[in-house]
Design a protein around this motif. Structure first.
Motif, PDB file in Angstrom:
ATOM      1  N   SER A  83       1.039  -1.265  -0.116  1.00 31.97           N
ATOM      2  CA  SER A  83       0.112  -0.099  -0.108  1.00 31.97           C
ATOM      3  C   SER A  83       0.739   1.252   0.091  1.00 31.97           C
ATOM      4  O   SER A  83       1.472   1.116   0.773  1.00 31.97           O
ATOM      5  CB  SER A  83      -0.811  -0.001   1.539  1.00 31.97           C
ATOM      6  N   ALA A  84       1.162   2.047  -1.258  1.00 26.01           N
ATOM      7  CA  ALA A  84       1.303   3.123  -1.195  1.00 26.01           C
ATOM      8  C   ALA A  84       0.959   4.293  -0.401  1.00 26.01           C
ATOM      9  O   ALA A  84       2.078   5.221   0.729  1.00 26.01           O
ATOM     10  CB  ALA A  84       1.567   3.868  -2.627  1.00 26.01           C
ATOM     11  N   ILE A  85      -0.656   4.010  -0.350  1.00 30.92           N
ATOM     12  CA  ILE A  85      -0.987   4.904   0.737  1.00 30.92           C
ATOM     13  C   ILE A  85      -0.215   4.887   2.563  1.00 30.92           C
ATOM     14  O   ILE A  85      -0.056   5.507   3.396  1.00 30.92           O
ATOM     15  CB  ILE A  85      -2.646   5.171   0.971  1.00 30.92           C
ATOM     16  N   HIS A  86      -0.724   3.827   2.598  1.00 30.15           N
ATOM     17  CA  HIS A  86      -0.439   3.589   3.961  1.00 30.15           C
ATOM     18  C   HIS A  86       1.228   2.595   4.527  1.00 30.15           C
ATOM     19  O   HIS A  86       1.120   2.418   5.876  1.00 30.15           O
ATOM     20  CB  HIS A  86      -1.323   2.729   4.711  1.00 30.15           C
ATOM     21  N   ARG A  87       2.134   3.096   3.196  1.00 34.12           N
ATOM     22  CA  ARG A  87       3.168   2.353   3.279  1.00 34.12           C
ATOM     23  C   ARG A  87       3.230   1.553   4.014  1.00 34.12           C
ATOM     24  O   ARG A  87       4.557   0.918   4.681  1.00 34.12           O
ATOM     25  CB  ARG A  87       4.086   4.006   3.601  1.00 34.12           C
ATOM     26  N   ARG A  88       2.945   0.155   3.812  1.00 31.51           N
ATOM     27  CA  ARG A  88       3.380  -1.260   4.682  1.00 31.51           C
ATOM     28  C   ARG A  88       3.224  -2.720   3.381  1.00 31.51           C
ATOM     29  O   ARG A  88       2.626  -2.004   2.538  1.00 31.51           O
ATOM     30  CB  ARG A  88       1.793  -1.309   4.965  1.00 31.51           C
ATOM     31  N   GLY A  89       3.607  -3.212   4.021  1.00 37.32           N
ATOM     32  CA  GLY A  89       2.821  -4.713   2.947  1.00 37.32           C
ATOM     33  C   GLY A  89       3.281  -5.892   3.926  1.00 37.32           C
ATOM     34  O   GLY A  89       4.605  -5.527   5.377  1.00 37.32           O
ATOM     35  N   GLY A  90       2.883  -6.915   3.611  1.00 40.78           N
ATOM     36  CA  GLY A  90       2.756  -8.019   4.125  1.00 40.78           C
ATOM     37  C   GLY A  90       4.684  -8.864   3.546  1.00 40.78           C
ATOM     38  O   GLY A  90       5.033  -8.047   2.090  1.00 40.78           O
ATOM     39  N   VAL A  91       5.027  -9.674   4.630  1.00 42.65           N
ATOM     40  CA  VAL A  91       5.675 -10.529   4.102  1.00 42.65           C
ATOM     41  C   VAL A  91       5.652 -11.213   3.860  1.00 42.65           C
ATOM     42  O   VAL A  91       5.379 -12.604   4.996  1.00 42.65           O
ATOM     43  CB  VAL A  91       7.521 -10.265   5.152  1.00 42.65           C
ATOM     44  N   GLY A  92       6.242 -12.834   2.997  1.00 37.61           N
ATOM     45  CA  GLY A  92       6.375 -14.150   3.084  1.00 37.61           C
ATOM     46  C   GLY A  92       8.271 -14.493   2.423  1.00 37.61           C
ATOM     47  O   GLY A  92       8.546 -14.075   1.827  1.00 37.61           O
ATOM     48  N   ILE A  93       8.204 -15.685   3.144  1.00 37.20           N
ATOM     49  CA  ILE A  93       9.507 -16.446   2.271  1.00 37.20           C
ATOM     50  C   ILE A  93       9.496 -17.259   2.475  1.00 37.20           C
ATOM     51  O   ILE A  93       8.897 -18.391   3.389  1.00 37.20           O
ATOM     52  CB  ILE A  93      10.497 -15.659   3.454  1.00 37.20           C
ATOM     53  N   VAL A  94      10.188 -18.585   1.394  1.00 35.15           N
ATOM     54  CA  VAL A  94       9.831 -20.409   1.365  1.00 35.15           C
ATOM     55  C   VAL A  94      11.524 -19.929   1.423  1.00 35.15           C
ATOM     56  O   VAL A  94      11.959 -19.603  -0.216  1.00 35.15           O
ATOM     57  CB  VAL A  94       8.862 -20.274   0.777  1.00 35.15           C
ATOM     58  N   ILE A  95      12.555 -21.283   1.417  1.00 37.77           N
ATOM     59  CA  ILE A  95      13.250 -21.441   1.458  1.00 37.77           C
ATOM     60  C   ILE A  95      13.587 -22.513   1.508  1.00 37.77           C
ATOM     61  O   ILE A  95      12.946 -23.701   1.856  1.00 37.77           O
ATOM     62  CB  ILE A  95      14.224 -21.468   2.421  1.00 37.77           C
ATOM     63  N   ASP A  96      13.480 -23.258   0.261  1.00 33.22           N
ATOM     64  CA  ASP A  96      13.878 -24.727  -0.346  1.00 33.22           C
ATOM     65  C   ASP A  96      14.335 -25.806   0.707  1.00 33.22           C
ATOM     66  O   ASP A  96      15.092 -25.006   1.564  1.00 33.22           O
ATOM     67  CB  ASP A  96      15.144 -24.911  -1.159  1.00 33.22           C
ATOM     68  N   GLU A  97      14.095 -27.034   0.987  1.00 31.69           N
ATOM     69  CA  GLU A  97      14.379 -27.756   2.420  1.00 31.69           C
ATOM     70  C   GLU A  97      15.393 -28.012   2.423  1.00 31.69           C
ATOM     71  O   GLU A  97      16.430 -27.841   3.758  1.00 31.69           O
ATOM     72  CB  GLU A  97      13.557 -28.835   2.201  1.00 31.69           C
ATOM     73  N   LYS A  98      16.233 -27.939   0.967  1.00 28.35           N
ATOM     74  CA  LYS A  98      18.106 -28.389   1.121  1.00 28.35           C
ATOM     75  C   LYS A  98      18.606 -27.317   2.006  1.00 28.35           C
ATOM     76  O   LYS A  98      19.742 -27.487   2.518  1.00 28.35           O
ATOM     77  CB  LYS A  98      18.042 -28.480   0.136  1.00 28.35           C
TER      78      LYS A  98
END
Length: 185
Positions: free
Chosen positions: A96-111
């Protein structure tokens, strides 16, 4: 976001972690991650992606500004010496440019899990979000039972600010979810 954005951080022993925009060569890697049904429970995905779907996403995403697209997906590239390996993805979503926020998601390969690589990638994403995108806050949702992810985000000063009871149905059981925030002060 251009296809050449690279956020580098030096690690010990001449190792580098680079966050970069997806390239067409990453379609097979994304195909394996996106179609891993063990990850569907956290992404709410229920339909597999085709190679064509992912190639079209890569081609269109590289041309859009983050706030227009509402998201940024970056490949986590691990480099040691002259070798480079895509080991995961990290996303900013619901930007959101108006509220200046964002969600974070991350996935790392099991190895590549349990090697501090997710933390190094998250550090770079936080820098990118706060210093280049000028966000005020980041947030994420993590299942209460996902202790590894909770430790990761809390080690980067994300604070639990809410709890959703019986929020996700995983393997036939209702599970609670935490809401975490990191405010750029």
């Amino acid at each position: 976001m251009s296809g050449k954005l690279q956020l580098c951080g030096t690690m010990e022993n001449q190792e580098n972690m680079v966050l970069r925009a997806p390239e067409l060569e990453d379609a097979a890697f994304l195909y394996a991650l996106e179609n891993d049904q063990k990850l569907w429970q956290v992404s709410a995905t229920r339909v597999p992606f085709s190679h064509l779907d992912l190639e079209q996403y890569i081609l269109s995403a590289s041309r859009q500004e983050p706030f227009v697209a509402g998201q940024v997906r970056l490949i986590i590239d691990y480099r040691k010496g002259k070798q480079s390996t895509a080991i995961g993805i990290i996303d900013l979503y619901d930007l959101s440019a108006i509220h200046r926020r964002g969600g974070v998601g991350i996935v790392i390969d099991e190895k590549y899990r349990n090697r501090s690589l997710a933390g190094k990638a998250l550090d770079q994403l936080i820098y990118y979000a706060f210093n280049l995108l000028n966000l005020h806050q980041l947030f994420c949702s993590i299942g209460k039972e996902n202790q590894a992810s909770l430790r990761l985000f809390q080690s980067r000063h994300f604070e639990i600010t809410g709890e959703r009871k019986e929020w996700n149905l995983i393997n036939g059981k209702w599970q609670d979810e935490y809401f975490l925030q990191l405010i750029n002060s």
